[in-house]
Scaffold this motif. Structure first.
Motif, PDB file in Angstrom:
ATOM      1  N   ASP A  92     -66.656 -60.160  13.017  1.00  0.00           N
ATOM      2  CA  ASP A  92     -66.318 -61.069  11.686  1.00  0.00           C
ATOM      3  C   ASP A  92     -66.443 -60.436  10.351  1.00  0.00           C
ATOM      4  OD1 ASP A  92     -66.311 -63.170  13.521  1.00  0.00           O
ATOM      5  OD2 ASP A  92     -68.258 -63.826  12.966  1.00  0.00           O
ATOM      6  N   SER A  93     -67.336 -59.384  10.045  1.00  0.00           N
ATOM      7  CA  SER A  93     -67.378 -58.747   8.619  1.00  0.00           C
ATOM      8  C   SER A  93     -66.182 -57.900   8.418  1.00  0.00           C
ATOM      9  CB  SER A  93     -68.781 -57.864   8.715  1.00  0.00           C
ATOM     10  OG  SER A  93     -69.813 -58.686   8.849  1.00  0.00           O
ATOM     11  N   LEU A  94     -65.801 -57.268   9.604  1.00  0.00           N
ATOM     12  CA  LEU A  94     -64.589 -56.408   9.160  1.00  0.00           C
ATOM     13  C   LEU A  94     -63.409 -56.980   9.264  1.00  0.00           C
ATOM     14  CD1 LEU A  94     -66.061 -53.212  11.210  1.00  0.00           C
ATOM     15  CD2 LEU A  94     -65.944 -53.610   8.940  1.00  0.00           C
ATOM     16  N   ARG A  95     -63.192 -58.002  10.079  1.00  0.00           N
ATOM     17  CA  ARG A  95     -61.995 -58.939  10.044  1.00  0.00           C
ATOM     18  C   ARG A  95     -61.710 -59.512   8.685  1.00  0.00           C
ATOM     19  NH1 ARG A  95     -62.479 -62.024  15.729  1.00  0.00           N
ATOM     20  NH2 ARG A  95     -61.413 -60.659  16.910  1.00  0.00           N
ATOM     21  N   GLY A  96     -62.951 -59.851   8.198  1.00  0.00           N
ATOM     22  CA  GLY A  96     -62.764 -60.661   6.642  1.00  0.00           C
ATOM     23  C   GLY A  96     -63.038 -59.648   5.508  1.00  0.00           C
ATOM     24  N   TRP A  97     -63.154 -58.386   5.745  1.00  0.00           N
ATOM     25  CA  TRP A  97     -63.419 -57.636   4.595  1.00  0.00           C
ATOM     26  C   TRP A  97     -62.041 -57.241   3.815  1.00  0.00           C
ATOM     27  CZ3 TRP A  97     -62.962 -51.798   4.454  1.00  0.00           C
ATOM     28  CH2 TRP A  97     -63.476 -51.059   3.354  1.00  0.00           C
ATOM     29  N   ALA A 100     -60.496 -54.535   2.219  1.00  0.00           N
ATOM     30  CA  ALA A 100     -60.625 -53.219   1.849  1.00  0.00           C
ATOM     31  C   ALA A 100     -59.996 -52.779   0.457  1.00  0.00           C
ATOM     32  CB  ALA A 100     -59.798 -52.252   2.831  1.00  0.00           C
ATOM     33  N   PRO A 101     -60.878 -51.697  -0.288  1.00  0.00           N
ATOM     34  CA  PRO A 101     -60.485 -51.536  -1.504  1.00  0.00           C
ATOM     35  C   PRO A 101     -59.183 -50.716  -1.730  1.00  0.00           C
ATOM     36  CG  PRO A 101     -62.256 -50.062  -0.754  1.00  0.00           C
ATOM     37  CD  PRO A 101     -61.962 -51.245   0.187  1.00  0.00           C
ATOM     38  N   THR A 102     -58.667 -50.002  -0.762  1.00  0.00           N
ATOM     39  CA  THR A 102     -57.551 -49.268  -0.806  1.00  0.00           C
ATOM     40  C   THR A 102     -56.820 -49.506   0.459  1.00  0.00           C
ATOM     41  OG1 THR A 102     -58.460 -47.473   0.343  1.00  0.00           O
ATOM     42  CG2 THR A 102     -58.574 -47.483  -1.843  1.00  0.00           C
ATOM     43  N   SER A 103     -55.402 -49.163   0.448  1.00  0.00           N
ATOM     44  CA  SER A 103     -54.450 -49.344   1.706  1.00  0.00           C
ATOM     45  C   SER A 103     -54.981 -48.293   2.852  1.00  0.00           C
ATOM     46  CB  SER A 103     -53.077 -48.887   1.612  1.00  0.00           C
ATOM     47  OG  SER A 103     -52.927 -47.983   1.089  1.00  0.00           O
ATOM     48  N   GLU A 104     -55.681 -47.138   2.369  1.00  0.00           N
ATOM     49  CA  GLU A 104     -56.003 -46.000   3.283  1.00  0.00           C
ATOM     50  C   GLU A 104     -57.152 -46.874   4.091  1.00  0.00           C
ATOM     51  OE1 GLU A 104     -53.782 -43.802   0.602  1.00  0.00           O
ATOM     52  OE2 GLU A 104     -55.615 -45.331   0.247  1.00  0.00           O
ATOM     53  N   GLN A 105     -58.040 -47.505   3.354  1.00  0.00           N
ATOM     54  CA  GLN A 105     -59.326 -48.012   3.904  1.00  0.00           C
ATOM     55  C   GLN A 105     -58.974 -49.290   4.785  1.00  0.00           C
ATOM     56  OE1 GLN A 105     -63.208 -47.779   3.432  1.00  0.00           O
ATOM     57  NE2 GLN A 105     -62.192 -45.913   3.859  1.00  0.00           N
ATOM     58  N   ASP A 106     -58.000 -50.027   4.354  1.00  0.00           N
ATOM     59  CA  ASP A 106     -57.440 -50.816   5.451  1.00  0.00           C
ATOM     60  C   ASP A 106     -56.884 -50.585   6.739  1.00  0.00           C
ATOM     61  OD1 ASP A 106     -57.074 -54.015   5.681  1.00  0.00           O
ATOM     62  OD2 ASP A 106     -54.937 -53.552   5.869  1.00  0.00           O
ATOM     63  N   VAL A 107     -56.209 -49.226   6.808  1.00  0.00           N
ATOM     64  CA  VAL A 107     -55.832 -48.799   7.883  1.00  0.00           C
ATOM     65  C   VAL A 107     -57.010 -48.670   8.828  1.00  0.00           C
ATOM     66  CG1 VAL A 107     -54.736 -46.701   9.080  1.00  0.00           C
ATOM     67  CG2 VAL A 107     -53.749 -47.735   7.078  1.00  0.00           C
ATOM     68  N   ARG A 125     -59.950 -49.935   8.445  1.00  0.00           N
ATOM     69  CA  ARG A 125     -60.706 -51.419   8.927  1.00  0.00           C
ATOM     70  C   ARG A 125     -59.745 -51.970  10.232  1.00  0.00           C
ATOM     71  NH1 ARG A 125     -59.285 -56.464   8.989  1.00  0.00           N
ATOM     72  NH2 ARG A 125     -57.135 -55.988   8.132  1.00  0.00           N
ATOM     73  N   ARG A 126     -58.652 -51.682  10.039  1.00  0.00           N
ATOM     74  CA  ARG A 126     -57.722 -52.258  11.357  1.00  0.00           C
ATOM     75  C   ARG A 126     -58.242 -51.535  12.677  1.00  0.00           C
ATOM     76  NH1 ARG A 126     -53.578 -52.541   7.699  1.00  0.00           N
ATOM     77  NH2 ARG A 126     -52.633 -50.779   8.716  1.00  0.00           N
ATOM     78  N   ARG A 127     -58.395 -50.287  12.567  1.00  0.00           N
ATOM     79  CA  ARG A 127     -58.832 -49.539  13.659  1.00  0.00           C
ATOM     80  C   ARG A 127     -60.157 -49.950  14.096  1.00  0.00           C
ATOM     81  NH1 ARG A 127     -60.872 -46.042  17.027  1.00  0.00           N
ATOM     82  NH2 ARG A 127     -61.523 -44.134  16.860  1.00  0.00           N
TER      83      ARG A 127
END
Length: 182
Positions: A9-14, A16-23, A25-27
């Motif tokens: 839940d935490s990571l689905r809703g987070w 991310a501060p950058t597009s790299e961090q969002d990649v 997060r998805r992993r």
């Protein structure tokens, strides 16, 4: 809710501060969705861990630990334990145990995700172990007195602009942590 459910839940809703961090997060989310044991160190080769960057009250220093096994300076953190119910709680427990600081109040929103190989944790069928670290931030009280735990060779305050072994990941963590508490 379980620790696994809290992490998902935490990571689905987070946000991310950058597009790299969002990649990243998805992993992490995909790993959690695929592996019910993703929060345990038995999940090989990858498992989630939790850590905390401790900032000084005036935001000019960070408290780091000289890790006994890695022989490098890091933020406080490690494996989730069976009694942990949230990622933020695991990060706070690790920071408290490893720093000796008892009055920490953790910001429950992650500031950075970092996937990295951990050679001293061994390897297995999938290769070397990787920690999928979820990093949080806290600000220590002005009168905080730290201690050295069994997992550390030393614990010390470092100026944010003079970090030891300034790994780009740690530099980014400090910047993101400062932005979060500003």
């Amino acid at each position: 809710m379980s620790l696994h459910g809290d992490a998902l839940d935490s990571l689905r809703g987070w946000s991310a501060p950058t597009s790299e961090q969002d990649v990243v997060r998805r992993r992490y989310v995909a790993h959690l969705e695929a592996r019910p044991d993703a929060m345990t160190r038995e999940c090989r080769p990858d498992h989630l861990t939790a850590s905390t960057l401790v900032l000084s009250a005036d935001h000019t220093h960070v408290l780091l630990t000289l890790h006994a096994k890695a022989r490098r300076w890091f933020q406080f953190g490690g494996h989730c334990e069976p009694g942990d119910t949230t990622l933020a709680g695991a990060a706070l427990r690790e920071a408290t145990e490893e720093s000796g600081l008892a009055d920490l109040v953790l910001d429950p929103v992650p500031v950075q995700l970092s996937e990295h190989a951990v050679p001293f944790c061994g390897s297995g069928p999938g290769g070397p172990v990787h920690h999928l670290d979820v990093r949080f931030v806290t600000v220590a009280p002005a009168d905080a007195h730290h201690e050295v735990s069994d997992e550390s060779l030393a614990v010390g305050w470092w100026p944010i602009d003079a970090l030891p072994d300034p790994d780009p990941d740690l530099v980014e963590l400090v910047a993101l942590g400062l932005a979060r508490v500003a």
